[in-house]
Scaffold this motif. Structure first.
Motif, PDB file in Angstrom:
ATOM      1  N   TRP A 193       1.751  48.080  22.908  1.00  0.00           N
ATOM      2  CA  TRP A 193       1.223  47.393  24.248  1.00  0.00           C
ATOM      3  C   TRP A 193       0.342  48.421  25.253  1.00  0.00           C
ATOM      4  O   TRP A 193      -0.801  48.042  25.564  1.00  0.00           O
ATOM      5  CB  TRP A 193       2.288  46.761  25.037  1.00  0.00           C
ATOM      6  N   ALA A 194       1.154  49.563  25.051  1.00  0.00           N
ATOM      7  CA  ALA A 194       0.223  50.366  25.962  1.00  0.00           C
ATOM      8  C   ALA A 194      -1.063  51.034  25.319  1.00  0.00           C
ATOM      9  O   ALA A 194      -2.036  51.121  25.867  1.00  0.00           O
ATOM     10  CB  ALA A 194       1.004  51.763  26.094  1.00  0.00           C
ATOM     11  N   ASP A 195      -1.059  50.879  23.935  1.00  0.00           N
ATOM     12  CA  ASP A 195      -2.264  51.228  23.129  1.00  0.00           C
ATOM     13  C   ASP A 195      -3.358  50.016  23.275  1.00  0.00           C
ATOM     14  O   ASP A 195      -4.431  50.212  23.556  1.00  0.00           O
ATOM     15  CB  ASP A 195      -1.931  51.395  21.815  1.00  0.00           C
ATOM     16  N   ALA A 196      -2.726  48.918  23.370  1.00  0.00           N
ATOM     17  CA  ALA A 196      -3.583  47.627  23.685  1.00  0.00           C
ATOM     18  C   ALA A 196      -4.398  47.676  24.843  1.00  0.00           C
ATOM     19  O   ALA A 196      -5.357  46.990  25.283  1.00  0.00           O
ATOM     20  CB  ALA A 196      -2.924  46.097  23.562  1.00  0.00           C
ATOM     21  N   PHE A 197      -3.493  48.065  25.925  1.00  0.00           N
ATOM     22  CA  PHE A 197      -3.705  48.073  27.225  1.00  0.00           C
ATOM     23  C   PHE A 197      -5.259  48.830  27.677  1.00  0.00           C
ATOM     24  O   PHE A 197      -6.025  48.402  28.423  1.00  0.00           O
ATOM     25  CB  PHE A 197      -2.904  48.825  28.326  1.00  0.00           C
ATOM     26  N   LYS A 198      -5.286  49.750  26.757  1.00  0.00           N
ATOM     27  CA  LYS A 198      -6.945  50.347  26.787  1.00  0.00           C
ATOM     28  C   LYS A 198      -8.143  49.541  26.606  1.00  0.00           C
ATOM     29  O   LYS A 198      -9.099  49.766  26.940  1.00  0.00           O
ATOM     30  CB  LYS A 198      -6.984  51.712  25.672  1.00  0.00           C
ATOM     31  N   THR A 199      -7.983  48.248  25.926  1.00  0.00           N
ATOM     32  CA  THR A 199      -9.125  47.489  25.596  1.00  0.00           C
ATOM     33  C   THR A 199      -9.087  46.229  26.204  1.00  0.00           C
ATOM     34  O   THR A 199      -9.877  45.321  26.154  1.00  0.00           O
ATOM     35  CB  THR A 199      -9.248  47.504  23.870  1.00  0.00           C
ATOM     36  N   GLU A 200      -7.706  45.891  26.733  1.00  0.00           N
ATOM     37  CA  GLU A 200      -7.579  44.514  27.301  1.00  0.00           C
ATOM     38  C   GLU A 200      -8.417  44.360  28.559  1.00  0.00           C
ATOM     39  O   GLU A 200      -8.161  45.111  29.721  1.00  0.00           O
ATOM     40  CB  GLU A 200      -6.114  44.160  27.471  1.00  0.00           C
ATOM     41  N   ASN A 201      -9.030  43.285  28.785  1.00  0.00           N
ATOM     42  CA  ASN A 201      -9.717  43.283  30.047  1.00  0.00           C
ATOM     43  C   ASN A 201      -8.994  42.898  31.364  1.00  0.00           C
ATOM     44  O   ASN A 201      -9.516  43.442  32.483  1.00  0.00           O
ATOM     45  CB  ASN A 201     -10.885  42.230  29.690  1.00  0.00           C
ATOM     46  N   ASN A 202      -8.061  41.984  31.298  1.00  0.00           N
ATOM     47  CA  ASN A 202      -7.254  41.530  32.240  1.00  0.00           C
ATOM     48  C   ASN A 202      -5.615  41.480  32.192  1.00  0.00           C
ATOM     49  O   ASN A 202      -5.374  40.893  31.292  1.00  0.00           O
ATOM     50  CB  ASN A 202      -7.830  40.230  32.765  1.00  0.00           C
ATOM     51  N   VAL A 203      -5.228  42.444  33.107  1.00  0.00           N
ATOM     52  CA  VAL A 203      -3.908  42.401  32.851  1.00  0.00           C
ATOM     53  C   VAL A 203      -3.230  42.345  34.184  1.00  0.00           C
ATOM     54  O   VAL A 203      -3.584  42.575  35.309  1.00  0.00           O
ATOM     55  CB  VAL A 203      -3.449  44.016  32.412  1.00  0.00           C
ATOM     56  N   MET A 204      -1.905  41.618  34.404  1.00  0.00           N
ATOM     57  CA  MET A 204      -1.108  41.411  35.558  1.00  0.00           C
ATOM     58  C   MET A 204       0.392  41.866  35.209  1.00  0.00           C
ATOM     59  O   MET A 204       0.929  41.845  33.990  1.00  0.00           O
ATOM     60  CB  MET A 204      -0.979  39.982  36.096  1.00  0.00           C
ATOM     61  N   PHE A 205       0.909  42.592  36.197  1.00  0.00           N
ATOM     62  CA  PHE A 205       2.283  42.875  36.421  1.00  0.00           C
ATOM     63  C   PHE A 205       2.911  41.846  37.177  1.00  0.00           C
ATOM     64  O   PHE A 205       2.675  41.926  38.373  1.00  0.00           O
ATOM     65  CB  PHE A 205       2.615  44.251  36.757  1.00  0.00           C
ATOM     66  N   PHE A 206       3.916  41.104  36.635  1.00  0.00           N
ATOM     67  CA  PHE A 206       4.786  40.065  37.394  1.00  0.00           C
ATOM     68  C   PHE A 206       6.238  40.693  37.628  1.00  0.00           C
ATOM     69  O   PHE A 206       6.701  40.875  36.233  1.00  0.00           O
ATOM     70  CB  PHE A 206       4.626  38.736  36.960  1.00  0.00           C
ATOM     71  N   MET A 207       6.797  40.805  38.769  1.00  0.00           N
ATOM     72  CA  MET A 207       8.144  41.355  38.639  1.00  0.00           C
ATOM     73  C   MET A 207       8.865  41.037  39.938  1.00  0.00           C
ATOM     74  O   MET A 207       8.263  40.407  40.943  1.00  0.00           O
ATOM     75  CB  MET A 207       8.103  42.939  38.701  1.00  0.00           C
ATOM     76  N   PRO A 208      10.253  41.072  39.886  1.00  0.00           N
ATOM     77  CA  PRO A 208      11.078  41.085  41.048  1.00  0.00           C
ATOM     78  C   PRO A 208      10.883  42.573  41.913  1.00  0.00           C
ATOM     79  O   PRO A 208      10.735  43.353  41.191  1.00  0.00           O
ATOM     80  CB  PRO A 208      12.446  40.779  40.616  1.00  0.00           C
ATOM     81  N   LEU A 209      11.230  42.179  43.119  1.00  0.00           N
ATOM     82  CA  LEU A 209      11.345  43.620  43.767  1.00  0.00           C
ATOM     83  C   LEU A 209      12.770  44.253  43.614  1.00  0.00           C
ATOM     84  O   LEU A 209      13.630  43.576  43.838  1.00  0.00           O
ATOM     85  CB  LEU A 209      11.115  43.406  45.505  1.00  0.00           C
ATOM     86  N   TYR A 210      12.890  45.412  43.447  1.00  0.00           N
ATOM     87  CA  TYR A 210      14.254  46.345  43.257  1.00  0.00           C
ATOM     88  C   TYR A 210      13.995  47.492  44.169  1.00  0.00           C
ATOM     89  O   TYR A 210      13.091  48.207  43.882  1.00  0.00           O
ATOM     90  CB  TYR A 210      14.345  46.696  41.716  1.00  0.00           C
ATOM     91  N   VAL A 211      14.986  47.633  45.115  1.00  0.00           N
ATOM     92  CA  VAL A 211      14.863  48.650  46.157  1.00  0.00           C
ATOM     93  C   VAL A 211      13.361  49.009  46.656  1.00  0.00           C
ATOM     94  O   VAL A 211      12.906  50.130  46.268  1.00  0.00           O
ATOM     95  CB  VAL A 211      15.552  49.845  45.299  1.00  0.00           C
ATOM     96  N   HIS A 212      12.740  48.008  47.045  1.00  0.00           N
ATOM     97  CA  HIS A 212      11.218  48.414  47.545  1.00  0.00           C
ATOM     98  C   HIS A 212      10.269  48.605  46.589  1.00  0.00           C
ATOM     99  O   HIS A 212       9.286  49.115  46.930  1.00  0.00           O
ATOM    100  CB  HIS A 212      11.397  49.215  48.751  1.00  0.00           C
ATOM    101  N   ALA A 213      10.677  48.691  45.266  1.00  0.00           N
ATOM    102  CA  ALA A 213       9.539  48.891  44.287  1.00  0.00           C
ATOM    103  C   ALA A 213       9.861  48.048  42.971  1.00  0.00           C
ATOM    104  O   ALA A 213      10.628  47.353  42.959  1.00  0.00           O
ATOM    105  CB  ALA A 213       9.666  50.381  43.992  1.00  0.00           C
ATOM    106  N   MET A 214       9.307  48.670  41.945  1.00  0.00           N
ATOM    107  CA  MET A 214       9.405  47.834  40.597  1.00  0.00           C
ATOM    108  C   MET A 214      10.845  48.289  40.221  1.00  0.00           C
ATOM    109  O   MET A 214      11.221  49.312  40.288  1.00  0.00           O
ATOM    110  CB  MET A 214       8.314  48.411  39.637  1.00  0.00           C
ATOM    111  N   PRO A 215      11.395  47.396  39.332  1.00  0.00           N
ATOM    112  CA  PRO A 215      12.474  47.692  38.555  1.00  0.00           C
ATOM    113  C   PRO A 215      12.443  48.737  37.584  1.00  0.00           C
ATOM    114  O   PRO A 215      11.196  48.959  37.205  1.00  0.00           O
ATOM    115  CB  PRO A 215      12.810  46.517  37.436  1.00  0.00           C
TER     116      PRO A 215
END
Length: 398
Positions: free
Chosen positions: A232-254
């Motif tokens: 997925w990290a390799d695919a990120f280089k060429t993917e046009n549109n990406v979103m990170f969806f997450m719950p909040l853990y101690v004021h930041a990302m898990p």
């Protein structure tokens, strides 16, 4: 007692000697490598089944006594992608056993009630090499905020010719420094689900509804599938549109989300973020929003914005129609992004309300607290698990 927790990848004795010069008593050193800290999975067992005690069997759990019995802890941490490393984030996530699930309201925000009578001062040391001034501010603000909620004083070890301790002062998150952008409608949006829960997550439920609405215009990837991170990290280089969806853990990302973010390289395309939290007020997520703005700049991506929605914990215990009422505007905001090429700022502002709880809500909360209704859910679960009589246990105190 004062304890150094070394969370860095490269651990050396030189910094111990430097920090020791700030204190007139010997410092205990606890070295925690990557295998020493399992990521928190949001199981709530430390609240509802084994009050105050983490069910994880690792070195982090073994060091809890060193944490709660110290009058100061010195945290040596790495930075990565303009923020604290995933290992440092895992350390903070795993501190929740030291607090109750019960809530109190402080200055319009929800705080977990203390389990122990007092908590150690938190002293932070990290190298600023490679950080922009804005990133350094974001990290410092986040660390202060974390200590504030942990009911600890916050200090930073500063090396500026001489070594000294600087007291961190409260500051508002430096958010909205980067504007939301608009692009052409998206052919496809890749959404990374950042929930650490193995099953039954609220993020998963919301994203399921998103997939039903948008069909093949979205692809959802679960970041618990660690074996796919490289692909997925390799695919990120060429993917046009990406979103990170997450719950909040101690004021930041898990922490596992940060682990994946560390693998990403700068590339073209858009990036957006959606943060949902258990507490109703969106101010809890502002420190993460401030970081995500800087992350978009670091990755060279067009920043589409950060949507924030509070009050999500307990979603699945609501009737189906009540669930749909909460989920529908969240899904609609993602659909607007895909179909229109931008977040609808009016709906994003509406989602984020309340930013803080008003005085009326604080008064109502106090009244309900006296009736026992505020703690009813937690007490019910504790009784179900035969743990109610142990709810005020302080298992790690000497």
């Amino acid at each position: 007692m004062k304890t150094i927790f070394d969370l860095r990848e490269r651990q050396d004795n030189e910094i111990y000697e430097i920090i020791q010069s700030l204190y007139d008593e010997p410092l205990k050193v606890v070295r925690l490598d990557d295998k020493s800290i399992n990521a928190c999975i949001g199981c709530w067992n430390c609240w509802l089944k084994t009050p105050g005690r983490c069910v994880m069997k690792d070195q982090m759990a073994e060091s809890y006594s060193d944490y709660v019995n110290s009058d100061a802890i010195i945290l040596l941490i790495d930075t990565a992608q303009g923020f604290i490393s995933h290992k440092a984030k895992a350390f903070f996530d795993r501190t929740i056993p030291h607090y109750h699930p019960y809530i109190k309201i402080v200055d319009g925000e929800c705080h977990h009630v203390a389990r122990y009578k007092c908590y150690p001062d938190m002293v932070f040391y990290y190298d600023t090499e490679g950080l922009t001034t804005q990133e350094e501010h974001v990290i410092e603000d986040y660390l202060y905020r974390t200590a504030y909620h942990f009911q600890s004083k916050a200090y930073r070890v500063i090396k500026d010719g001489s070594i000294q301790l600087g007291l961190l002062e409260p500051r508002k998150a430096k958010r909205q420094a980067v504007a939301f952008n608009s692009i052409e409608p998206m052919e496809k949006l890749v959404i990374y689900n950042g929930s650490p829960r193995r099953s039954g997550s609220n993020s998963g439920l919301i994203l399921k509804k998103t997939l039903e609405t948008l069909g093949d215009r979205v692809e959802i990837r679960d970041l618990k599938e660690v074996d796919k991170w490289g692909e997925w990290a390799d695919a990120f280089k060429t993917e046009n549109n990406v979103m990170f969806f997450m719950p909040l853990y101690v004021h930041a990302m898990p922490s596992h989300v940060m682990g994946f973010i560390e693998k990403l390289q700068a590339s073209r395309g858009s990036i957006s973020f959606f943060v949902q939290s258990g507490f109703p007020e969106s101010s809890q997520s502002h420190y993460l929003e401030a970081y995500f703005e800087q992350l978009a700049l670091r990755l060279g991506r067009t920043y589409m914005g950060t949507a924030i929605k509070g009050g999500i914990e307990g979603l699945q215990m609501r009737p189906i129609k009540a669930q749909e009422k909460i989920i529908e505007p969240m899904v609609k905001s993602i659909a607007n992004l895909v179909w229109g090429g931008s977040f609808d700022t009016k709906s994003i502002c509406q989602l984020s309300r309340p930013i803080r709880l008003g005085k009326g809500m604080e008064i109502l909360f106090e009244v309900l607290s006296k009736t026992g209704l505020v703690n009813f859910f937690w007490d019910q679960q504790l009784k179900k698990n035969d743990a109610y009589e142990k709810r005020f246990d302080c298992p790690y105190i000497f």
